[in-house]
Scaffold this motif. Structure first.
Motif, short mmCIF file in Angstrom:
data_model
loop_
_atom_site.label_atom_id
_atom_site.label_comp_id
_atom_site.label_asym_id
_atom_site.label_seq_id
_atom_site.Cartn_x
_atom_site.Cartn_y
_atom_site.Cartn_z
N ASN A 153 0.86 -1.19 0.00
CA ASN A 153 0.00 0.00 0.00
C ASN A 153 0.89 1.23 0.00
O ASN A 153 2.07 1.17 0.37
CB ASN A 153 -0.97 -0.01 1.18
CG ASN A 153 -0.33 0.42 2.48
OD1 ASN A 153 -0.18 1.62 2.75
ND2 ASN A 153 0.07 -0.56 3.30
N ASP A 154 0.32 2.36 -0.45
CA ASP A 154 1.11 3.59 -0.58
C ASP A 154 0.76 4.64 0.46
O ASP A 154 0.99 5.83 0.26
CB ASP A 154 0.96 4.16 -1.99
CG ASP A 154 -0.50 4.46 -2.33
OD1 ASP A 154 -1.32 4.60 -1.41
OD2 ASP A 154 -0.82 4.51 -3.52
N LEU A 155 0.15 4.19 1.57
CA LEU A 155 -0.17 5.04 2.72
C LEU A 155 -1.39 5.92 2.52
O LEU A 155 -1.83 6.58 3.47
CB LEU A 155 1.03 5.93 3.12
CG LEU A 155 2.29 5.17 3.57
CD1 LEU A 155 3.44 6.15 3.80
CD2 LEU A 155 2.02 4.37 4.84
N THR A 156 -1.97 5.96 1.31
CA THR A 156 -3.22 6.69 1.14
C THR A 156 -4.34 5.86 1.79
O THR A 156 -4.24 4.63 1.88
CB THR A 156 -3.54 6.93 -0.34
OG1 THR A 156 -3.61 5.67 -1.02
CG2 THR A 156 -2.47 7.79 -0.99
N SER A 159 -5.82 2.85 -0.38
CA SER A 159 -4.82 1.82 -0.60
C SER A 159 -4.53 1.06 0.69
O SER A 159 -4.46 -0.18 0.70
CB SER A 159 -3.53 2.46 -1.13
OG SER A 159 -2.52 1.49 -1.30
N ARG A 160 -4.38 1.78 1.77
CA ARG A 160 -4.09 1.15 3.06
C ARG A 160 -5.24 0.24 3.51
O ARG A 160 -5.01 -0.88 3.97
CB ARG A 160 -3.84 2.24 4.11
CG ARG A 160 -3.41 1.70 5.46
CD ARG A 160 -3.02 2.82 6.40
NE ARG A 160 -4.12 3.74 6.65
CZ ARG A 160 -4.13 5.01 6.28
NH1 ARG A 160 -3.10 5.53 5.63
NH2 ARG A 160 -5.16 5.79 6.55
N ASN A 161 -6.46 0.70 3.35
CA ASN A 161 -7.62 -0.08 3.80
C ASN A 161 -7.79 -1.35 2.98
O ASN A 161 -8.08 -2.42 3.52
CB ASN A 161 -8.88 0.78 3.73
CG ASN A 161 -8.90 1.89 4.76
OD1 ASN A 161 -8.15 1.85 5.74
ND2 ASN A 161 -9.72 2.90 4.54
N ALA A 164 -5.03 -3.84 3.87
CA ALA A 164 -5.26 -4.44 5.19
C ALA A 164 -6.39 -5.46 5.14
O ALA A 164 -6.29 -6.55 5.74
CB ALA A 164 -5.57 -3.34 6.21
N ALA A 182 4.36 -0.81 3.31
CA ALA A 182 3.90 0.46 2.75
C ALA A 182 5.09 1.16 2.12
O ALA A 182 6.24 0.97 2.54
CB ALA A 182 3.29 1.33 3.83
#
Length: 352
Positions: A153-156, A159-161, A164, A182
């Motif tokens: 994921n790129d921390l946005t 993307s993060r959700n 996960a 990340a």
């Protein structure tokens, strides 16, 4: 229609999409669909006999800007909104809409939380990220059980959700990824990430980011001799991804909603787009469906009142470009959810 000064017999519908930032391509798809639906609705009498005028605003997929857009609509008395595109923007703006009794219907925001709160005037015609994550995990488990898998994921927020949720579902099946990490989007970091994954022997790389960044990541990785099985999400369902990734896009897997272009109910709309030289890819038809649903409910109930239209959407079914659909008590559409696609020669088709 767009930007026109409303007359007394007009009904203004807000359209909140990113017209700047990383998700411009998806925003343009949704806007194109909404504009076509408004044109077609006006040709048939508009919304409860009133001509539809669109108030298009740019939220840049930014939460603060989305709230500003929502407050703009509140100040202007706009109580019907198609938007937003990114889930973080929809989540932030929906609080303002709910407080003002504004009906918001999104064509592209997939966060489960958006509708799980049960706000009575918040709807979506697209799928949910928890459903998308379940399909992604199932595909990873069934096709790549014995491969080294990376979840990126790129921390946005989106993307993060998605990363996960996919990891959680995959682990629940009994499969552990080799790497979950990340990274900061950008050419230098893309190259470093590609080298790290290559050194670790990663065979499958799942990434929940946007089309522009995934296109760069796939291309740069190929240039550095790293060619895993890439696996993306609905965020890359745009020609921009294939353009940036180039030949390296061939074979990339992707989860996305059922392609409505193949549905007989959408045939006339698709044909009209193509006659104009436009391929209604990605979220275009979903943008059309969002406005179409709003108009259908308003005409059914003979009203332009946002709360009455919302109540109608919750209890009736409508014939849309997505087929015959309704909305559940949360505001989620009853249409079929996600399926698996593969990119080849600059376009995506159902994966076998």
């Amino acid at each position: 229609m767009v930007g026109a000064t409303p007359a007394l017999a007009d009904v203004v519908i807000g359209v909140a999409v990113p017209r700047s930032g990383a998700y411009v391509a998806v925003g343009e798809q949704v806007l194109r669909g909404v504009q076509a639906a408004a044109r077609d609705a006006n040709a048939k009498g508009g919304l409860d006999g009133q001509t539809i005028v669109l108030d298009v605003q740019d939220d840049a997929c930014d939460s603060n800007k989305a709230v500003a857009v929502a407050n703009h609509y509140a100040t202007q008395g706009v109580r019907l909104v198609v938007g937003h595109v990114c889930s973080n923007a929809s989540l932030a703006a929906s609080e303002v809409y709910a407080a003002n009794g504004t009906l918001m219907i999104t064509a592209a925001s997939v966060a489960a939380k958006l509708t799980d709160r049960g706000l009575p005037t918040i709807f979506r015609v697209c799928g949910r990220d928890d459903d998308q994550a379940k399909l992604s995990a199932t595909v990873l488990a069934e096709r790549f059980r014995d491969k080294k898998i990376a979840i990126l994921n790129d921390l946005t927020p989106g993307s993060r959700n998605l990363a996960a949720a996919t990891k959680e579902n995959l682990n629940r099946i009994g499969i552990n990824e080799a790497i979950a990490t990340a990274f900061a989007a950008g050419d230098a970091d893309d190259a470093a990430l590609a080298d790290r994954l290559k050194e670790a022997g990663i065979a499958v790389a799942y990434y929940g980011g946007d089309a522009r960044e995934m296109g760069r990541l796939v291309r740069i990785s190929a240039e550095r001799g790293f060619k895993p099985q890439w696996f993306g999400t609905s965020a890359i369902a745009t020609q921009e991804f294939a353009t940036i990734a180039g030949p390296a896009s061939n074979g990339v897997l992707m989860t996305f909603y059922l392609d409505p272009r193949r549905k007989p109910e959408a045939a006339a709309v698709v044909a009209a787009f193509k006659a104009e030289g436009v391929e209604p890819e990605g979220s275009t038809i979903y943008g059309y469906a969002a406005l179409q649903a709003l108009v259908a409910a308003g005409n059914f109930a003979h009203t332009t009142d946002s709360k009455r239209i919302a109540a109608t959407l919750h209890v009736e079914r409508f014939d849309l470009v997505l087929g015959s659909v309704g909305f559940d008590s949360k505001g989620d559409v009853t249409a079929q959810g996600y399926v698996l696609y593969v990119w080849n020669d600059g376009t995506f088709t159902y994966a076998k």
